[in-house]
Design an enzyme around this catalytic site. Structure first.
Site, mmCIF file in Angstrom:
data_model
loop_
_atom_site.group_PDB
_atom_site.id
_atom_site.type_symbol
_atom_site.label_atom_id
_atom_site.label_comp_id
_atom_site.label_asym_id
_atom_site.label_seq_id
_atom_site.Cartn_x
_atom_site.Cartn_y
_atom_site.Cartn_z
ATOM 1 N N GLY A 54 11.332 -48.617 -50.715
ATOM 2 C CA GLY A 54 9.822 -48.654 -51.273
ATOM 3 C C GLY A 54 8.773 -49.185 -50.953
ATOM 4 O O GLY A 54 7.731 -48.811 -50.385
ATOM 5 N N GLY A 55 8.828 -50.684 -50.762
ATOM 6 C CA GLY A 55 7.852 -51.371 -50.223
ATOM 7 C C GLY A 55 7.578 -51.163 -48.870
ATOM 8 O O GLY A 55 6.485 -51.220 -48.370
ATOM 9 N N TYR A 369 3.376 -58.129 -44.285
ATOM 10 C CA TYR A 369 3.492 -59.735 -44.157
ATOM 11 C C TYR A 369 2.511 -60.268 -45.008
ATOM 12 O O TYR A 369 1.685 -61.094 -44.388
ATOM 13 C CB TYR A 369 3.557 -59.774 -42.735
ATOM 14 C CG TYR A 369 4.562 -59.436 -41.743
ATOM 15 C CD1 TYR A 369 5.700 -59.105 -42.292
ATOM 16 C CD2 TYR A 369 4.140 -59.333 -40.506
ATOM 17 C CE1 TYR A 369 6.630 -58.429 -41.292
ATOM 18 C CE2 TYR A 369 4.901 -58.769 -39.647
ATOM 19 C CZ TYR A 369 6.267 -58.324 -39.838
ATOM 20 O OH TYR A 369 7.242 -57.689 -39.081
#
Length: 424
Positions: A54-55, A369
Site C-alpha cells: 500500500g505505502g 524515504y
C-alpha cells in the site's frame, strides 16, 4: 493509524497479465504469488519482501526492474479506496484527479487504499544477478566515475547500483575500510550478460564460469572485501531472494516470513543527482564513512523507461535529467539520548556536505524515504509551510496534489507530519 495487515488477498490473471492485490499484501507475498503462477511474469516493485504494497506503491516504488518498466506506480491500472466519508471508490468513481494523486503522491494523505490492480510485466526465464566488490580508494576513482557516467545510459535490461559500506580492514585489525559493491540484475542469461559487460565494464573481469561457480574471492580474508565477485544465472523469483539478502537455495516461501524486529534504530534520507559527483565529493564521502560506524549509501541508476515518462504523468517527478537516486542510512543499537544524537548528527552532517553535488532548486528527495528534517506541517497544515518539504518530494506536482486534497478531503481528515495540505 489503520492496520491493513489482514487485507492480504491476491488474484493473479495470467491471461490478462494483471494482479489485484489488497494493500496489506507485502511485496514478498506478491512476488511469491506471481512466481507460483508464472516463470515469465513479474512486477517492478521494491527489493525488500516485508515492505507493504500500500505505502510502497502509493509513494512511487523504486526497484530493480524500473529502468525497463518504470516504477511500481507507473504500473497501476486501477484501485479501490475508502474516502473520508467511508465510501468505497474505484478509478471511475473516484475520478482521474484522485487516481493520479495516489500513484506516487502518498495515499495516506487522501484516503485509505484498499486494493491495487497492477499490470504485470514480462521477464525472461533466465536472468543474471551479480555483485562485484572493490575497496573504495579515494586515490583511484576511475571505476566509480565510469559507473556514474554509464549506469543510467546502458541497456534497459541492465540495472547496476552501488552500495557503500564500512567493514573491518582484516580479521585482526581495528582499522576500517570502505567497500563499494556494484550490485545488479540483467534481464537475460549469463552468456549474454558476460558478453555485454565485457564491452561496457571490462574492469569487472566477469567470465561465464563465474556465473556457474562458487563466488571468487580470498577465503582467508586477509584482503577484504573477502568475495571479489559473484554471478548467478537464476529465474526471476531467485533474483528477488538475492536482492533481499537471502540464500539462493532458500525456498521461495521465505518471502512470506514476517519481519523480525531486531531492536535496531536508524536515520535515513535521500537525494537525486543530475550530474556525477566530482573527485572531491567522493573523497569527502570516504572521509565521512571513515569517521563513523554502521552507515550505508545506496545509489540506484535511473534512465531507461523512467526517462520516457513525463514528470507530471503521476506525482513522482524525478524523471529525465536525473541520473540516480541516493539513499543514506545510519544504524545503531543502543537508543540512549547521547548515542542517538551522535548518529543523527553524523547523518545530518553528511547530508549537509552533499549539498553541492545534488539536485538544486529544489533539493529533491524521495517520499518513500521520508525525512522529517526536510520539514513538517505546522498546527494548521498550511500550504505555504508545507511547500518547504512538499516541493522537495514532488516539485511542481505538489500544488496539484494540494488541490486534489482540497477536493477530496477538505476537512483534512487524513493528516500527519508530512501529509499533503488542503489548497482550495
Amino acid at each position: 493509524m489503520v492496520d491493513l495487515s489482514n487485507l492480504n488477498r491476491t488474484k493473479i490473471d495470467l491471461e490478462e497479465e494483471i494482479a489485484w492485490i489488497q494493500t496489506g499484501v507485502k511485496l514478498g507475498q506478491l512476488y511469491y504469488e506471481i512466481a507460483n503462477k508464472s516463470s515469465t511474469l513479474a512486477f517492478p516493485g521494491g527489493l525488500y519482501p516485508t515492505v507493504g504494497s500500500g505505502g510502497h506503491i502509493s509513494g512511487g516504488g523504486l526497484g530493480t526492474l524500473m529502468r525497463k518498466y518504470g516504477i511500481a506506480a507507473d504500473n497501476v491500472l486501477d484501485a479501490r479506496v475508502m474516502d473520508a466519508n467511508g465510501e468505497t471508490l474505484d478509478r471511475e468513481s473516484m475520478g482521474e484527479d484522485l487516481f493520479w494523486a495516489i500513484r506516487g503522491g502518498g495515499g495516506a494523505s487522501f484516503c485509505v487504499i484498499l486494493a491495487w490492480k497492477l499490470k504485470l510485466v514480462r521477464v525472461p526465464e533466465k536472468l543474471t544477478v551479480f555483485t562485484v566488490r572493490r575497496k573504495f580508494e579515494p586515490e583511484n576513482l576511475h571505476l566509480l566515475q565510469k559507473w556514474q557516467k554509464t549506469a543510467h545510459k546502458v541497456s534497459k535490461d541492465l540495472f547496476i547500483r552501488i552500495l557503500l559500506q564500512t567493514a573491518p580492514k582484516n580479521d585482526t585489525s581495528l582499522e576500517k575500510l570502505v567497500a563499494v559493491g556494484y550490485n545488479g540484475l540483467f534481464l537475460g542469461p549469463a552468456d549474454e550478460f558476460v558478453s555485454y559487460m565485457d564491452k561496457i565494464f571490462p574492469e569487472f573481469d566477469l567470465k561465464i564460469e563465474d556465473c556457474f561457480s562458487p563466488p571468487a574471492g580470498n577465503y582467508s580474508c586477509s584482503d577484504k572485501p573477502c568475495i571479489k565477485k559473484e554471478c548467478f544465472q537464476v529465474p526471476w523469483i531467485k533474483s528477488v531472494l538475492y536482492f533481499a539478502g537471502k540464500k539462493l537455495d532458500d525456498p521461495p516461501e521465505i518471502l512470506l516470513q514476517q519481519r523480525v524486529n531486531k531492536h535496531s534504530y536508524s536515520k535515513g534520507t535521500s537525494d537525486f543527482l543530475k550530474s556525477p559527483i566530482p573527485d572531491e565529493g567522493w573523497k569527502m564521502i570516504h572521509d565521512m564513512f571513515n569517521s563513523g560506524d554502521h552507515q550505508m549509501m545506496i545509489m540506484d541508476p535511473l534512465g531507461g523507461k523512467i526517462d520516457e515518462i513525463w514528470e507530471d504523468e503521476i506525482p513522482f517527478p524525478h524523471r529525465k535529467g536525473n541520473l540516480f537516486n541516493v539513499q543514506y542510512l545510519k544504524y545503531w543499537e543502543v537508543n540512549t539520548k547521547n548515542e542517538s544524537s551522535k548518529h543523527i548528527k553524523w547523518m545530518r552532517n553528511l547530508h549537509k556536505k552533499m549539498k553541492p553535488y545534488v539536485a538544486q532548486s529544489p533539493r529533491t528527495a524521495y517520499v518513500n524515504y521520508k525525512d522529517l528534517d526536510l520539514g513538517r506541517n505546522d498546527e494548521n497544515c498550511s500550504y505555504i509551510r508545507a511547500k518547504i518539504w512538499g516541493e522537495k518530494y514532488f516539485k511542481g506536482n505538489f500544488k496539484r496534489l494540494a488541490r486534489v486534497k482540497g477536493k477530496v478531503d477538505p476537512d483534512n481528515f487524513f493528516r500527519n507530519e508530512q501529509s499533503i495540505p488542503v489548497l482550495l
